[in-house]
Design a protein around this motif. Sequence first.
Motif, PDB file in Angstrom:
ATOM      1  N   GLY A  38       0.785  -1.223   0.000  1.00 13.17           N
ATOM      2  CA  GLY A  38       0.000   0.000   0.000  1.00 13.17           C
ATOM      3  C   GLY A  38       0.819   1.276   0.000  1.00 13.17           C
ATOM      4  O   GLY A  38       0.268   2.362  -0.181  1.00 13.17           O
ATOM      5  N   ASP A  39       2.155   1.174   0.185  1.00 12.32           N
ATOM      6  CA  ASP A  39       3.000   2.376   0.169  1.00 12.32           C
ATOM      7  C   ASP A  39       3.200   2.913  -1.245  1.00 12.32           C
ATOM      8  O   ASP A  39       3.534   4.086  -1.428  1.00 12.32           O
ATOM      9  N   TYR A  40       3.018   2.080  -2.223  1.00 15.12           N
ATOM     10  CA  TYR A  40       3.263   2.451  -3.613  1.00 15.12           C
ATOM     11  C   TYR A  40       2.408   1.557  -4.502  1.00 15.12           C
ATOM     12  O   TYR A  40       1.837   0.546  -4.060  1.00 15.12           O
ATOM     13  N   ARG A  41       2.346   1.924  -5.760  1.00 20.01           N
ATOM     14  CA  ARG A  41       1.752   1.057  -6.780  1.00 20.01           C
ATOM     15  C   ARG A  41       2.827   0.798  -7.836  1.00 20.01           C
ATOM     16  O   ARG A  41       3.449   1.740  -8.343  1.00 20.01           O
ATOM     17  N   GLY A  56       3.160  -6.696  -1.663  1.00 16.23           N
ATOM     18  CA  GLY A  56       1.706  -6.505  -1.615  1.00 16.23           C
ATOM     19  C   GLY A  56       0.940  -7.391  -2.579  1.00 16.23           C
ATOM     20  O   GLY A  56      -0.293  -7.312  -2.644  1.00 16.23           O
ATOM     21  N   GLY A  57       1.651  -8.208  -3.352  1.00 15.18           N
ATOM     22  CA  GLY A  57       0.990  -9.091  -4.297  1.00 15.18           C
ATOM     23  C   GLY A  57       0.309  -8.348  -5.425  1.00 15.18           C
ATOM     24  O   GLY A  57       0.657  -7.218  -5.766  1.00 15.18           O
ATOM     25  N   ALA A  58      -0.691  -8.985  -6.019  1.00 18.66           N
ATOM     26  CA  ALA A  58      -1.373  -8.443  -7.200  1.00 18.66           C
ATOM     27  C   ALA A  58      -2.070  -7.117  -6.912  1.00 18.66           C
ATOM     28  O   ALA A  58      -2.266  -6.306  -7.821  1.00 18.66           O
ATOM     29  N   ALA A  59      -2.443  -6.865  -5.650  1.00 18.81           N
ATOM     30  CA  ALA A  59      -3.158  -5.628  -5.323  1.00 18.81           C
ATOM     31  C   ALA A  59      -2.309  -4.390  -5.573  1.00 18.81           C
ATOM     32  O   ALA A  59      -2.844  -3.304  -5.810  1.00 18.81           O
TER      33      ALA A  59
END
Length: 257
Positions: A97-100, A128-131
């Motif tokens: 969730g810190d980055y995409r 973070g996996g696929a998310a």
Amino acid sequence: MNAVVILLLAALLGCGPATAQALRLPAPPAARFDPVPDTLLPLDAALRDDAGRHVKLATLFDRPVVLVPGYYTCPNLCSTLFEGVLQALALSGLGAGDYRLVGLSVDPRDGAAAAATRKRVYAALLPGGAADLTLLTGDAATLARLELALGYRAVPDAATGQLAHAAGFVVVATDGRIARAFSGVRFDPAGLRAAVKAAARAEPAPSFGQQVLLLCAHYAPTSGLHTGAALAGVRAGVLLLPLLFVCWLWRRRGGRP
């Protein structure tokens, strides 16, 4: 000493046009990657994600974006580059969730199926996996706009049908502006962490003097190897440096041995 220096210089300078030609590096390849910090990406760009859904680029910037250009059917450099980014992210201490992480295919021939295949491999290596992972494709006109903003150019190779391209990626702030660029295929996790954190705070991009750029002289992007001329140039430099030092020392001593 004076005679030795003169003889060495004569040997180097008097080797004729053939040797001089061999020491000259060829022109750099047309493929390039030179992003300009603070450049705003075209947020209205209409693309497709790895599930084939239409997506506007702007919708991805709910957090800093690590944007990796390349193409999904590349047999050489792209997988090495993406794996280097994944490794740096895994070691950076950044959490889910810190980055995409966003992959952008610059090859309009790539579709959702190729993107989905790559995503299955890469998602297993991402904290973070696929998310936290999106792989994008687009049409030629849209990709041309994005490449222009990224300072990126891929060049088709007539012999292989592959795309010659440079290796690197950018960290983009939540307002869609380039915050930091990284070149190469292996990256410092601490530097990547700092770039993502700065992008989250929308801090100004670091100056040229604050960055250490990874430069690759005359890299052959389709083969993943340095050119022979580049290696020859490096070897020539290694041989010339000691001679230049001796000349400097001799002049500093006023010509005394």
